[in-house]
Motif scaffolding. Structure first.
Motif, PDB file in Angstrom:
ATOM      1  N   LEU A  15      26.089  30.935 145.239  1.00  0.00           N
ATOM      2  CA  LEU A  15      27.022  30.529 144.182  1.00  0.00           C
ATOM      3  C   LEU A  15      28.348  31.270 144.258  1.00  0.00           C
ATOM      4  O   LEU A  15      29.334  30.819 143.682  1.00  0.00           O
ATOM      5  N   GLN A  16      28.404  32.380 145.005  1.00  0.00           N
ATOM      6  CA  GLN A  16      29.652  33.126 145.194  1.00  0.00           C
ATOM      7  C   GLN A  16      30.390  32.725 146.469  1.00  0.00           C
ATOM      8  O   GLN A  16      31.479  33.216 146.741  1.00  0.00           O
ATOM      9  N   HIS A  17      29.802  31.824 147.237  1.00  0.00           N
ATOM     10  CA  HIS A  17      30.396  31.444 148.527  1.00  0.00           C
ATOM     11  C   HIS A  17      31.766  30.813 148.316  1.00  0.00           C
ATOM     12  O   HIS A  17      31.933  29.939 147.463  1.00  0.00           O
ATOM     13  N   PRO A  18      32.791  31.240 149.096  1.00  0.00           N
ATOM     14  CA  PRO A  18      34.161  30.753 148.873  1.00  0.00           C
ATOM     15  C   PRO A  18      34.362  29.258 149.137  1.00  0.00           C
ATOM     16  O   PRO A  18      35.295  28.665 148.613  1.00  0.00           O
ATOM     17  N   ARG A  68      27.136  19.623 139.925  1.00  0.00           N
ATOM     18  CA  ARG A  68      26.251  20.671 140.432  1.00  0.00           C
ATOM     19  C   ARG A  68      25.215  21.015 139.365  1.00  0.00           C
ATOM     20  O   ARG A  68      25.565  21.334 138.233  1.00  0.00           O
ATOM     21  N   CYS A  69      23.943  20.929 139.744  1.00  0.00           N
ATOM     22  CA  CYS A  69      22.825  21.265 138.862  1.00  0.00           C
ATOM     23  C   CYS A  69      22.080  22.426 139.521  1.00  0.00           C
ATOM     24  O   CYS A  69      21.478  22.260 140.586  1.00  0.00           O
ATOM     25  N   THR A  70      22.129  23.591 138.893  1.00  0.00           N
ATOM     26  CA  THR A  70      21.517  24.787 139.456  1.00  0.00           C
ATOM     27  C   THR A  70      20.352  25.199 138.573  1.00  0.00           C
ATOM     28  O   THR A  70      20.548  25.566 137.410  1.00  0.00           O
ATOM     29  N   PHE A  71      19.148  25.109 139.122  1.00  0.00           N
ATOM     30  CA  PHE A  71      17.942  25.420 138.355  1.00  0.00           C
ATOM     31  C   PHE A  71      16.792  25.683 139.326  1.00  0.00           C
ATOM     32  O   PHE A  71      16.787  25.176 140.446  1.00  0.00           O
ATOM     33  N   ALA A  72      15.842  26.491 138.883  1.00  0.00           N
ATOM     34  CA  ALA A  72      14.614  26.759 139.631  1.00  0.00           C
ATOM     35  C   ALA A  72      14.898  27.141 141.083  1.00  0.00           C
ATOM     36  O   ALA A  72      14.314  26.592 142.015  1.00  0.00           O
ATOM     37  N   ASN A  73      15.826  28.077 141.264  1.00  0.00           N
ATOM     38  CA  ASN A  73      16.184  28.631 142.566  1.00  0.00           C
ATOM     39  C   ASN A  73      16.709  27.601 143.564  1.00  0.00           C
ATOM     40  O   ASN A  73      16.514  27.718 144.773  1.00  0.00           O
ATOM     41  N   ARG A  74      17.372  26.582 143.049  1.00  0.00           N
ATOM     42  CA  ARG A  74      17.997  25.572 143.893  1.00  0.00           C
ATOM     43  C   ARG A  74      19.305  25.149 143.240  1.00  0.00           C
ATOM     44  O   ARG A  74      19.421  25.158 142.020  1.00  0.00           O
ATOM     45  N   SER A  75      20.264  24.764 144.044  1.00  0.00           N
ATOM     46  CA  SER A  75      21.534  24.251 143.529  1.00  0.00           C
ATOM     47  C   SER A  75      21.820  22.947 144.260  1.00  0.00           C
ATOM     48  O   SER A  75      22.083  22.937 145.467  1.00  0.00           O
ATOM     49  N   ILE A  76      21.731  21.847 143.524  1.00  0.00           N
ATOM     50  CA  ILE A  76      21.876  20.521 144.125  1.00  0.00           C
ATOM     51  C   ILE A  76      23.022  19.780 143.464  1.00  0.00           C
ATOM     52  O   ILE A  76      23.453  20.112 142.357  1.00  0.00           O
ATOM     53  N   VAL A  77      23.504  18.760 144.157  1.00  0.00           N
ATOM     54  CA  VAL A  77      24.605  17.953 143.647  1.00  0.00           C
ATOM     55  C   VAL A  77      24.220  16.481 143.814  1.00  0.00           C
ATOM     56  O   VAL A  77      24.539  15.861 144.831  1.00  0.00           O
ATOM     57  N   PRO A  78      23.500  15.922 142.831  1.00  0.00           N
ATOM     58  CA  PRO A  78      23.146  14.505 142.938  1.00  0.00           C
ATOM     59  C   PRO A  78      24.404  13.630 142.980  1.00  0.00           C
ATOM     60  O   PRO A  78      25.435  13.987 142.404  1.00  0.00           O
ATOM     61  N   ASP A  79      24.305  12.500 143.642  1.00  0.00           N
ATOM     62  CA  ASP A  79      25.434  11.572 143.639  1.00  0.00           C
ATOM     63  C   ASP A  79      25.776  11.175 142.210  1.00  0.00           C
ATOM     64  O   ASP A  79      26.947  11.071 141.856  1.00  0.00           O
ATOM     65  N   ILE A  80      24.736  10.958 141.406  1.00  0.00           N
ATOM     66  CA  ILE A  80      24.922  10.688 139.970  1.00  0.00           C
ATOM     67  C   ILE A  80      23.845  11.460 139.212  1.00  0.00           C
ATOM     68  O   ILE A  80      22.668  11.338 139.513  1.00  0.00           O
ATOM     69  N   ALA A  81      24.283  12.244 138.239  1.00  0.00           N
ATOM     70  CA  ALA A  81      23.361  12.938 137.339  1.00  0.00           C
ATOM     71  C   ALA A  81      23.516  12.296 135.965  1.00  0.00           C
ATOM     72  O   ALA A  81      24.606  12.311 135.389  1.00  0.00           O
TER      73      ALA A  81
END
Length: 193
Positions: A15-18, A68-81
């Motif tokens: 999450l800190q990655h530039p 961006r949805c960050t939960f349960a040790n994963r960070s994903i970006v669904p096309d549509i949330a």
């Protein structure tokens, strides 16, 4: 083709990655950061149209692109949330918090050329394990939509088969209608439009 970064030790480092928010989006799973493929025209048309249809057919939910949805040790970006309005955290000035830290209520993914289907399926299953009520994976090359729901068998929908949507989203769609939006000049709308 998707890009990946060298092994990242944990979610906080990711999450800190530039380059995290550059386009296309980066996702994190199992200690690895992977960049999603850049959407193509068909992907973008389907994404735009689904966003509008869901938003136009529900007061209880909102459809958000590339959240961006960050939960349960994963960070994903669904096309549509698709998220219930009452689940969106509000800050002290009455605006939504920038970071969404839960699974969406409905996660919609559209396969892009060269995208790994199993990686997308893995993200959808992760969402379901952590409170998501519905998942869709659209395959524009196969004109099919794979439907995911908790404790239910996967369902592949094609043609005139009605697609499952969330309760509270008053939308009736078939796979044929969804993929009909790709026909140039086709005003193939949902039945109640």
């Amino acid at each position: 083709m998707t890009a990946s970064l060298p092994q990242i030790l944990n979610l906080e480092e990711f999450l800190q990655h530039p380059y995290l928010e550059e386009s296309p989006a980066w996702e994190y799973m199992d200690g690895v950061a992977i960049q999603k493929p850049m959407p193509k025209t068909r992907h973008s048309i389907l994404q735009k149209r689904l966003l509008v249809e869901v938003d136009n057919h529900s007061d209880d939910y909102t459809a958000l692109p590339e959240l961006r949805c960050t939960f349960a040790n994963r960070s994903i970006v669904p096309d549509i949330a698709v998220i219930a309005w009452n689940r969106i955290q509000i800050n002290e000035v009455g605006e939504p918090e920038d970071n969404f830290t839960q699974a969406p209520d409905w996660s919609i993914e559209i396969l892009s050329p060269n995208q790994k289907a199993n990686r997308v399926i893995d993200n959808l299953l992760h969402c379901l394990r952590h409170g998501c009520k519905l998942g869709w994976m659209l395959d524009p090359d196969d004109y099919s939509i794979l439907i995911f729901a908790p404790q239910q068998e996967l369902n592949v929908c094609r043609g005139g088969q009605q697609l499952r949507v969330l309760e509270g989203v008053d939308l009736i769609l078939t796979a044929e209608q969804v993929f009909g939006w790709l026909k140039v000049g086709n005003l193939y709308l949902a039945p109640d439009d």
